[in-house]
Motif scaffolding. Structure first.
Motif, PDB file in Angstrom:
ATOM      1  N   THR A  19      54.477  43.722  49.815  1.00 10.48           N
ATOM      2  CA  THR A  19      54.452  42.741  51.032  1.00 10.48           C
ATOM      3  C   THR A  19      54.530  41.516  50.246  1.00 10.48           C
ATOM      4  O   THR A  19      54.977  40.398  50.923  1.00 10.48           O
ATOM      5  CB  THR A  19      53.625  42.933  52.006  1.00 10.48           C
ATOM      6  N   VAL A  20      53.838  41.388  49.387  1.00 12.55           N
ATOM      7  CA  VAL A  20      53.697  40.010  48.458  1.00 12.55           C
ATOM      8  C   VAL A  20      54.076  40.394  47.174  1.00 12.55           C
ATOM      9  O   VAL A  20      53.605  41.364  46.342  1.00 12.55           O
ATOM     10  CB  VAL A  20      52.471  39.372  48.373  1.00 12.55           C
ATOM     11  N   SER A  21      55.377  39.978  46.376  1.00 10.18           N
ATOM     12  CA  SER A  21      55.771  40.287  45.039  1.00 10.18           C
ATOM     13  C   SER A  21      54.591  40.322  44.154  1.00 10.18           C
ATOM     14  O   SER A  21      53.753  39.508  44.057  1.00 10.18           O
ATOM     15  CB  SER A  21      56.762  39.227  44.581  1.00 10.18           C
ATOM     16  N   ILE A  22      54.630  41.314  43.249  1.00  8.67           N
ATOM     17  CA  ILE A  22      53.719  41.418  42.035  1.00  8.67           C
ATOM     18  C   ILE A  22      54.098  40.918  40.566  1.00  8.67           C
ATOM     19  O   ILE A  22      55.305  41.464  40.319  1.00  8.67           O
ATOM     20  CB  ILE A  22      53.362  42.861  42.153  1.00  8.67           C
ATOM     21  N   PRO A  23      53.684  39.807  40.333  1.00 10.60           N
ATOM     22  CA  PRO A  23      54.065  39.078  39.089  1.00 10.60           C
ATOM     23  C   PRO A  23      53.491  40.035  38.029  1.00 10.60           C
ATOM     24  O   PRO A  23      52.470  40.971  38.158  1.00 10.60           O
ATOM     25  CB  PRO A  23      53.393  37.785  39.209  1.00 10.60           C
ATOM     26  N   SER A  24      54.010  39.430  36.842  1.00 10.21           N
ATOM     27  CA  SER A  24      53.311  40.302  35.596  1.00 10.21           C
ATOM     28  C   SER A  24      52.072  39.801  35.141  1.00 10.21           C
ATOM     29  O   SER A  24      51.363  40.723  34.304  1.00 10.21           O
ATOM     30  CB  SER A  24      54.325  40.104  34.384  1.00 10.21           C
ATOM     31  N   ASP A  25      51.667  38.692  35.600  1.00  6.92           N
ATOM     32  CA  ASP A  25      50.451  38.110  35.257  1.00  6.92           C
ATOM     33  C   ASP A  25      49.322  37.911  36.470  1.00  6.92           C
ATOM     34  O   ASP A  25      48.244  37.252  36.105  1.00  6.92           O
ATOM     35  CB  ASP A  25      50.548  36.660  34.605  1.00  6.92           C
ATOM     36  N   GLY A  26      49.398  38.706  37.414  1.00  4.77           N
ATOM     37  CA  GLY A  26      48.588  38.456  38.481  1.00  4.77           C
ATOM     38  C   GLY A  26      48.673  39.549  39.476  1.00  4.77           C
ATOM     39  O   GLY A  26      49.792  40.372  39.505  1.00  4.77           O
ATOM     40  N   PRO A  27      47.963  39.383  40.698  1.00  4.28           N
ATOM     41  CA  PRO A  27      48.083  40.366  41.801  1.00  4.28           C
ATOM     42  C   PRO A  27      49.324  40.184  42.918  1.00  4.28           C
ATOM     43  O   PRO A  27      49.453  39.002  43.086  1.00  4.28           O
ATOM     44  CB  PRO A  27      46.699  40.509  42.382  1.00  4.28           C
TER      45      PRO A  27
END
Length: 74
Positions: A19-27
């Motif tokens: 529901t909220v995009s998951i970046p490579s450096d965080g949740p």
């Protein structure tokens, strides 16, 4: 047991949706099926995952935080 008691829920193997995009450096955030409804969990991944992608939970770091991978497509 209270409505917020998550100790009996094992999320590993659960299929959810970002529901909220998951970046490579965080949740980011995923919705997972819990007790007949859905609940939001903080989510991490080894790779960025876009919003609306179906994912599978591969591990958890706490009662409300999970590690996910994109759901394999055939």
């Amino acid at each position: 047991m209270s409505a917020r008691d998550d100790t009996d829920f094992d999320p590993i193997g659960a299929i959810g949706r970002v529901t909220v995009s998951i970046p490579s450096d965080g949740p980011g955030e995923v919705l997972l099926p819990v007790r007949g409804g859905t609940e939001a969990f903080a989510a991490w991944s080894r790779e960025p995952i876009a919003r609306h992608t179906q994912v599978v939970v591969v591990d958890h770091t706490s009662a409300r935080s999970v590690i996910v991978a994109p759901l394999p497509t055939d």
